[in-house]
Enzyme design. Structure first.
Site, PDB file in Angstrom:
ATOM      1  N   ASP A   7       0.819  -1.209   0.000  1.00  0.00           N
ATOM      2  CA  ASP A   7       0.000   0.000   0.000  1.00  0.00           C
ATOM      3  C   ASP A   7       0.848   1.252   0.000  1.00  0.00           C
ATOM      4  OD1 ASP A   7       0.452  -0.049   2.774  1.00  0.00           O
ATOM      5  OD2 ASP A   7      -1.308  -1.346   3.002  1.00  0.00           O
TER       6      ASP A   7
ATOM      7  N   LYS B 188      -5.281   3.393  -1.028  1.00  0.00           N
ATOM      8  CA  LYS B 188      -6.231   4.334  -1.631  1.00  0.00           C
ATOM      9  C   LYS B 188      -5.692   4.881  -2.943  1.00  0.00           C
ATOM     10  CE  LYS B 188      -8.229   6.102   2.574  1.00  0.00           C
ATOM     11  NZ  LYS B 188      -7.644   6.853   3.655  1.00  0.00           N
TER      12      LYS B 188
ATOM     13  N   MET C  84       0.126   8.503  13.604  1.00  0.00           N
ATOM     14  CA  MET C  84      -1.233   8.833  13.140  1.00  0.00           C
ATOM     15  C   MET C  84      -1.870   9.914  14.009  1.00  0.00           C
ATOM     16  SD  MET C  84      -2.631   5.012  12.215  1.00  0.00           S
ATOM     17  CE  MET C  84      -2.029   4.175  13.671  1.00  0.00           C
TER      18      MET C  84
HETATM   19  N1  SAH Z   1       3.810  -0.130  10.905  1.00  0.00           N
HETATM   20  C1  SAH Z   1       4.256   1.253  10.762  1.00  0.00           C
HETATM   21  C2  SAH Z   1       3.235   2.218  11.311  1.00  0.00           C
HETATM   22  C3  SAH Z   1       1.916   2.184  10.556  1.00  0.00           C
HETATM   23  S1  SAH Z   1       0.777   3.365  11.121  1.00  0.00           S
HETATM   24  C4  SAH Z   1       5.621   1.393  11.431  1.00  0.00           C
HETATM   25  O1  SAH Z   1       6.054   0.489  12.169  1.00  0.00           O
HETATM   26  O2  SAH Z   1       6.282   2.407  11.180  1.00  0.00           O
HETATM   27  C5  SAH Z   1       1.093   4.677   9.984  1.00  0.00           C
HETATM   28  C6  SAH Z   1       1.748   5.815  10.727  1.00  0.00           C
HETATM   29  O3  SAH Z   1       3.129   5.537  10.946  1.00  0.00           O
HETATM   30  C7  SAH Z   1       1.729   7.128   9.988  1.00  0.00           C
HETATM   31  O4  SAH Z   1       0.500   7.793  10.124  1.00  0.00           O
HETATM   32  C8  SAH Z   1       2.837   7.867  10.685  1.00  0.00           C
HETATM   33  O5  SAH Z   1       2.432   8.329  11.949  1.00  0.00           O
HETATM   34  C9  SAH Z   1       3.838   6.752  10.916  1.00  0.00           C
HETATM   35  N2  SAH Z   1       4.812   6.712   9.819  1.00  0.00           N
HETATM   36  C10 SAH Z   1       5.049   5.710   8.968  1.00  0.00           C
HETATM   37  N3  SAH Z   1       6.033   6.022   8.110  1.00  0.00           N
HETATM   38  C11 SAH Z   1       6.427   7.269   8.433  1.00  0.00           C
HETATM   39  C12 SAH Z   1       7.404   8.172   7.935  1.00  0.00           C
HETATM   40  N4  SAH Z   1       8.196   7.854   6.912  1.00  0.00           N
HETATM   41  N5  SAH Z   1       7.520   9.373   8.533  1.00  0.00           N
HETATM   42  C13 SAH Z   1       6.769   9.721   9.565  1.00  0.00           C
HETATM   43  N6  SAH Z   1       5.821   8.921  10.086  1.00  0.00           N
HETATM   44  C14 SAH Z   1       5.666   7.711   9.538  1.00  0.00           C
END
Ligand code: SAH
Length: 258
Positions: A44, A66, A181
């Site tokens: 995604d 999306k 998030m």
């Molecule tokens: N499984 C992911 C998190 C998924 S929830 C992990 O372990 O990183 C999705 C959220 O992760 C986003 O809304 C944001 O808050 C954060 N996120 C993921 N990638 C990011 C990035 N490159 N920079 C900042 N926040 C990030």
């Protein structure tokens, strides 16, 4: 005697793979191998293009996020898609940003597949919870400054009757709190912390597009971070770091990264 239920062996397998926070080099050797070998790749929006470039040229790439004018696949649809492909005997790599078990719902996919007799293996990834702050010059722990850290979602599942995250109480219990998030809910999170008696001078950083060339960092204090984030026009994806470790950024931040 014939068994009442004939159990069929399922040759396919699903890997629930973390691909890291965004920098395409922050991927594990194991994730890379699984992606290179997979017949089907389900991904995604937070998955870097470069990561998909490791797929076999004949691999089937399926976008589950999306798109303009289209709905993202629901979690049920993703679960069924993974099951269907595995039942066809395919090796499937289901890619998640960061780590699949950190706010990724990878565990739901694995439990669903196992309950249908399909084997499933998790490949952990580097989570944005830790790597996001790090690329902004912020360690989540530091001797003498922060001996504990926690991660929380800033947006609880809609329609939930009972709250699970109390930001003020959580901030009282740990030295560093990383919220994912949380951009859209920052004002409420900050208000709850202030109401709980957290110091308005507590340092806060918002790291947008962490580990990517477009990374931006906005820093402030509990008392002014909402305004500063609004002025800067911060957008998701972003991680929000609350805690004194944010101050170490002055010493750790390198000029080549935002
Ligand atoms: N499984 C992911 C998190 C998924 S929830 C992990 O372990 O990183 C999705 C959220 O992760 C986003 O809304 C944001 O808050 C954060 N996120 C993921 N990638 C990011 C990035 N490159 N920079 C900042 N926040 C990030």
């Amino acid at each position: 005697m014939e068994p009442l239920v004939k159990v069929e062996t399922v040759p396919g397998k699903v890997y629930i793979v973390g691909t890291g926070p965004g920098d395409p080099e922050l991927i594990t050797v194991k994730a890379l191998r699984v992606i290179q070998e997979a017949d089907v790749i389900v991904y995604d929006r937070l998955i870097p293009r470069e990561v998909l470039g490791h797929a076999r040229s004949d691999a089937e790439l399926i976008y589950a996020g999306k798109r303009p004018g289209h709905h993202a696949l629901t979690q049920d649809e993703i679960n069924r898609l993974l099951l269907e492909k595995a039942l066809e005997g395919k090796t499937v790599a289901r890619l998640h940003g960061g780590d699949p078990y950190v706010f990724g719902r990878g565990e739901e996919e694995c439990m669903y597949l196992r309950s249908h007799g399909v084997s499933c293996e998790v490949v952990p990834g580097i989570t944005s919870v830790i790597a996001g702050p790090a690329y902004a010059g912020i360690p989540v722990t530091s001797r003498g400054v922060a001996s504990s850290f926690a991660a929380a979602t800033g947006r609880e599942a809609p329609g939930k009757e009972r709250r699970h995250v109390y930001y003020g109480k959580l901030m009282k219990a740990v030295d560093t709190l990383v919220v994912v998030m949380g951009v859209g809910n920052l004002e409420n999170i900050v208000r709850e912390m202030l109401e709980e008696g957290i110091d308005p001078d507590l340092p806060v950083a918002v790291v947008e597009n962490a580990t990517l060339p477009s990374q931006r960092v906005v820093t402030g204090r509990l008392s002014d971070i909402v305004e500063k984030a609004r002025e800067a026009g911060v957008k998701p994806p972003a991680v929000i770091v609350f805690g004194r470790v944010v101050e170490l950024r002055d010493k750790l931040w390198s000029l080549d990264r935002g």
